[in-house]
Design an enzyme around this catalytic site. Structure first.
Site, mmCIF file in Angstrom:
data_model
loop_
_atom_site.group_PDB
_atom_site.id
_atom_site.type_symbol
_atom_site.label_atom_id
_atom_site.label_comp_id
_atom_site.label_asym_id
_atom_site.label_seq_id
_atom_site.Cartn_x
_atom_site.Cartn_y
_atom_site.Cartn_z
ATOM 1 N N VAL A 153 0.986 -1.074 -0.021
ATOM 2 C CA VAL A 153 0.048 -0.015 0.085
ATOM 3 C C VAL A 153 0.669 1.250 0.014
ATOM 4 O O VAL A 153 0.655 2.285 -0.796
ATOM 5 C CB VAL A 153 -1.130 -0.029 1.199
ATOM 6 C CG1 VAL A 153 -1.770 1.406 1.286
ATOM 7 C CG2 VAL A 153 -1.760 -1.262 1.100
ATOM 8 N N TYR A 154 1.754 1.155 0.778
ATOM 9 C CA TYR A 154 2.827 2.106 0.714
ATOM 10 C C TYR A 154 3.629 2.473 -0.416
ATOM 11 O O TYR A 154 3.572 3.474 -0.830
ATOM 12 C CB TYR A 154 3.684 2.292 2.189
ATOM 13 C CG TYR A 154 4.986 3.078 2.126
ATOM 14 C CD1 TYR A 154 4.547 4.265 2.805
ATOM 15 C CD2 TYR A 154 6.287 2.994 1.489
ATOM 16 C CE1 TYR A 154 5.740 5.483 2.934
ATOM 17 C CE2 TYR A 154 7.309 3.863 1.710
ATOM 18 C CZ TYR A 154 6.885 4.935 2.302
ATOM 19 O OH TYR A 154 7.825 6.020 2.368
#
Length: 267
Positions: A153-154
């Protein structure tokens, strides 16, 4: 060259980590500094320290709230003046495999790391273009270049920010606006944000990173990748088969294991 002295510099997430160090650097160069941070306690402590160095202002702002951002921008320009240099520094990370993330974590990561920098640029860019001068520095990550397990996600948010930032640079150049854009893609930094990360590649020193970023803005640098070896990421991705790249980066260098023991900054 971008002259920093006597300019008004806005740093998001400027009350901790490299944001604080960069703030100290610009004050020492004779700039006026504005800090936006969501942490009231850190903001108060930073302002008390920085008042001894130069002219500094601080606002508690949640940069994911676009209405709040627009209102605080109007207040800032009314009370202090137009922003000359915007440093999009604020960031957030959650570890774990993608399926272990909640919808709330995904939304927050994308809003802080990718959408907020765009909204901030959209807010301050028209004034810079009108004045035909200004600079926007977007601090993304080497995760915006390298895929990595347990930070999908990052990485997704940073890939978005990296692609947008350099596209913005090209637009500003094409339109001859006089506005510079610098994209910063550092490896892990020892700010506490990535506590317990294990890496065969040395973790970057936050003080050195902060100083290099300010110098990159001053020299109108297009890209700042740290360490220097990050410059070869795109080249090697295109040159080698993906299986070889995965073996070399993931197994031999060990990048794909760096997040195994990730804890993150302690609250």
């Amino acid at each position: 060259m971008t002259k920093i002295s006597s300019k008004l510099v806005l740093i998001t997430g400027g009350a901790s980590g490299i944001g604080t160090i960069m703030g100290r650097e610009v004050l020492r160069r004779g700039s006026k500094l504005v800090i936006w941070d969501v942490n009231k306690l850190n903001l108060h402590q930073t302002l008390e320290e920085f008042k001894q160095i130069g002219e500094v202002y601080g606002y508690t702002v949640d940069i994911t709230n676009t209405v709040w951002v627009k209102e605080m921008a109007r207040q800032l320009e009314k009370e202090i003046g137009p922003v000359d240099i915007l440093i999009n520094n604020a960031g957030i990370v959650y570890g774990g495999y993608f399926h272990e993330n909640s919808s709330e974590k995904i939304d927050k990561t994308m809003k802080v790391n990718a959408i907020a920098p765009m909204q901030l640029a959209l807010t301050f860019l028209p004034g810079m273009m009108k004045r035909k001068q200004g600079h926007i520095c977007n601090i993304t990550s080497s995760a915006g270049l390298v895929s990595n397990p347990k930070m999908s996600v990052y990485a997704g948010s940073k890939w978005a920010a990296t692609g947008w930032s350099d596209s913005l640079r090209l637009e500003m150049k094409q339109l001859k606006t006089g506005v510079g854009v610098t994209t910063v893609t550092p490896y892990y930094i020892n700010t506490g944000m990535f506590d317990e990360v294990k890496s065969n590649i040395p973790i970057l020193d936050q003080f050195k990173v902060a100083r290099k970023i300010i110098r990159a803005i001053e020299s109108n640098r297009i890209y700042l990748s740290m360490p220097w070896s990050m410059r070869f990421v795109r080249f090697s991705q295109g040159l080698f088969p993906i299986w070889f790249y995965d073996w070399f980066v993931g197994r031999l260098i060990g990048v794909y294991k760096t997040m195994d023991d990730f804890k993150g900054r302690k609250k």
